[in-house]
Design a protein around this motif. Structure first.
Motif, mmCIF file in Angstrom:
data_model
loop_
_atom_site.group_PDB
_atom_site.id
_atom_site.type_symbol
_atom_site.label_atom_id
_atom_site.label_comp_id
_atom_site.label_asym_id
_atom_site.label_seq_id
_atom_site.Cartn_x
_atom_site.Cartn_y
_atom_site.Cartn_z
ATOM 1 N N ARG A 36 48.344 21.453 33.613
ATOM 2 C CA ARG A 36 48.424 20.035 33.229
ATOM 3 C C ARG A 36 47.134 19.293 33.569
ATOM 4 N NH1 ARG A 36 53.690 20.703 35.284
ATOM 5 N NH2 ARG A 36 53.071 19.825 37.300
ATOM 6 N N ALA A 37 46.579 19.592 34.739
ATOM 7 C CA ALA A 37 45.348 18.914 35.151
ATOM 8 C C ALA A 37 44.186 19.305 34.247
ATOM 9 C CB ALA A 37 45.030 19.254 36.607
ATOM 10 N N ALA A 38 44.090 20.592 33.899
ATOM 11 C CA ALA A 38 42.996 21.047 33.039
ATOM 12 C C ALA A 38 43.073 20.415 31.660
ATOM 13 C CB ALA A 38 43.022 22.576 32.925
ATOM 14 N N VAL A 39 44.276 20.336 31.108
ATOM 15 C CA VAL A 39 44.449 19.674 29.812
ATOM 16 C C VAL A 39 44.062 18.206 29.922
ATOM 17 C CG1 VAL A 39 46.168 18.900 28.120
ATOM 18 C CG2 VAL A 39 46.219 21.263 28.955
ATOM 19 N N SER A 40 44.490 17.558 30.994
ATOM 20 C CA SER A 40 44.237 16.126 31.163
ATOM 21 C C SER A 40 42.749 15.813 31.255
ATOM 22 C CB SER A 40 44.961 15.625 32.416
ATOM 23 O OG SER A 40 44.674 14.267 32.651
ATOM 24 N N VAL A 41 42.010 16.545 32.089
ATOM 25 C CA VAL A 41 40.599 16.206 32.268
ATOM 26 C C VAL A 41 39.778 16.583 31.041
ATOM 27 C CG1 VAL A 41 40.750 16.375 34.782
ATOM 28 C CG2 VAL A 41 40.022 18.389 33.465
ATOM 29 N N THR A 42 40.150 17.667 30.367
ATOM 30 C CA THR A 42 39.413 18.065 29.158
ATOM 31 C C THR A 42 39.662 17.075 28.034
ATOM 32 O OG1 THR A 42 39.635 20.388 29.815
ATOM 33 C CG2 THR A 42 38.947 19.947 27.558
ATOM 34 N N ARG A 43 40.925 16.696 27.862
ATOM 35 C CA ARG A 43 41.262 15.704 26.832
ATOM 36 C C ARG A 43 40.521 14.388 27.096
ATOM 37 N NH1 ARG A 43 46.746 15.400 27.305
ATOM 38 N NH2 ARG A 43 47.239 16.556 25.391
ATOM 39 N N ALA A 44 40.530 13.957 28.347
ATOM 40 C CA ALA A 44 39.912 12.675 28.688
ATOM 41 C C ALA A 44 38.407 12.695 28.460
ATOM 42 C CB ALA A 44 40.226 12.319 30.145
ATOM 43 N N PHE A 45 37.758 13.815 28.802
ATOM 44 C CA PHE A 45 36.313 13.873 28.608
ATOM 45 C C PHE A 45 35.941 13.702 27.146
ATOM 46 C CE2 PHE A 45 32.615 16.280 27.258
ATOM 47 C CZ PHE A 45 31.618 15.608 27.959
ATOM 48 N N ASP A 111 41.925 29.236 40.616
ATOM 49 C CA ASP A 111 42.339 28.219 39.664
ATOM 50 C C ASP A 111 41.275 27.889 38.628
ATOM 51 O OD1 ASP A 111 40.835 27.056 41.781
ATOM 52 O OD2 ASP A 111 41.511 25.075 41.159
ATOM 53 N N GLY A 112 40.011 28.223 38.893
ATOM 54 C CA GLY A 112 38.954 27.929 37.934
ATOM 55 C C GLY A 112 39.194 28.565 36.580
ATOM 56 N N TRP A 113 39.906 29.701 36.590
ATOM 57 C CA TRP A 113 40.237 30.409 35.356
ATOM 58 C C TRP A 113 40.995 29.509 34.385
ATOM 59 C CZ3 TRP A 113 39.165 34.485 32.560
ATOM 60 C CH2 TRP A 113 40.101 35.032 31.685
ATOM 61 N N ILE A 114 41.970 28.768 34.897
ATOM 62 C CA ILE A 114 42.800 27.909 34.054
ATOM 63 C C ILE A 114 41.935 26.862 33.351
ATOM 64 C CG2 ILE A 114 44.689 26.230 34.057
ATOM 65 C CD1 ILE A 114 45.600 29.074 34.720
ATOM 66 N N TYR A 115 41.054 26.240 34.108
ATOM 67 C CA TYR A 115 40.191 25.194 33.549
ATOM 68 C C TYR A 115 39.252 25.767 32.492
ATOM 69 C CZ TYR A 115 41.799 22.028 37.209
ATOM 70 O OH TYR A 115 42.576 21.227 38.019
ATOM 71 N N HIS A 116 38.728 26.957 32.760
ATOM 72 C CA HIS A 116 37.796 27.563 31.812
ATOM 73 C C HIS A 116 38.484 27.925 30.503
ATOM 74 C CE1 HIS A 116 34.879 31.037 30.709
ATOM 75 N NE2 HIS A 116 34.504 29.911 30.150
ATOM 76 N N VAL A 117 39.642 28.559 30.578
ATOM 77 C CA VAL A 117 40.353 28.962 29.362
ATOM 78 C C VAL A 117 40.677 27.752 28.496
ATOM 79 C CG1 VAL A 117 42.494 29.952 28.459
ATOM 80 C CG2 VAL A 117 41.303 31.092 30.339
ATOM 81 N N ILE A 118 41.223 26.713 29.107
ATOM 82 C CA ILE A 118 41.622 25.539 28.325
ATOM 83 C C ILE A 118 40.407 24.797 27.777
ATOM 84 C CG2 ILE A 118 42.678 23.245 28.539
ATOM 85 C CD1 ILE A 118 44.796 24.612 30.355
ATOM 86 N N ALA A 119 39.361 24.639 28.582
ATOM 87 C CA ALA A 119 38.162 23.952 28.095
ATOM 88 C C ALA A 119 37.469 24.759 27.002
ATOM 89 C CB ALA A 119 37.206 23.688 29.250
#
Length: 212
Positions: A36-45, A111-119
């Protein structure tokens, strides 16, 4: 990495075994929180900065989210069922989705994996909004560059804290899973060194570094 939503300590484990059993409830909650956090920050950027870089309209992708790659009822793209242990952007429907099993594989290492995949998958949606003359020949590497730009941009905006070791964590996971999943196949996604070079290019140069 951590967003302002919650604190996640960075983990860099070079050697670890991958478990396929049931996850404790706390671990399941952790991974869902990071998604949820990864989606949120990527969407917001991208919503905040798109028109600072481009003059074409921006349509954010629909976030279909997690699916079970072992299920016969998993989503399809263009008539083809989405692959197990993969994540992707589907032009039909303009959505991004990921096999939760792929996320769990990488999450065992951090956890960095999650952010990378979604971004990264959001990066493919970015490409879909852009004219072809702004595409790299290697679309997967450009998506890695956009991922680096978005995550660093979110950090610059104060929405994400880039924790010590996050970039090395991503590199470690890519190396450990290299060739073992559709998302880490070197033939279509590039080698680990190529992917990390593109990611770091986005981190250091921002979005302008990711377009010709």
């Amino acid at each position: 990495m951590r967003s302002r939503l919650r604190l996640i300590p960075a983990l860099v484990l070079v050697l670890a075994s991958i478990g396929f059993g049931a996850r404790p409830a706390a671990a399941a909650a952790d991974i869902q929180g990071d998604i949820r956090a990864a989606v949120s920050v990527t969407r917001a950027f991208w919503a905040s900065h798109w028109y600072g870089y481009f003059r074409v309209p921006y349509l954010p992708p629909r976030v279909l989210g997690a699916y079970n790659g072992h299920s016969p009822n998993r989503p399809a793209c263009g008539g083809q069922l989405l692959y197990p242990y993969n994540a992707g952007y589907c032009p039909d429907g303009h959505y991004i989705a990921w096999d939760i099993n792929l996320m769990r594989l990488g999450y065992d290492y951090g956890d960095g994996w999650i952010y990378h995949v979604i971004a990264h998958e959001w990066g493919h949606a970015v490409q879909a909004n852009l004219p072809r003359d702004l595409h790299w020949a290697q679309l997967e590497l450009q998506a890695d560059c956009f991922a680096g730009a978005a995550l660093q941009g979110a950090a610059d905006d104060g929405d994400l804290v880039w924790e010590r070791g996050d970039t090395a964590e991503i590199q470690t996971i890519l190396r450990l899973l290299s060739g073992d999943t559709p998302w880490t196949r070197t033939g279509d996604h590039g080698s680990v060194s190529q992917r990390m070079r593109a990611f770091r290019l986005g981190v250091r140069g921002g979005v302008p570094a990711c377009v010709p």
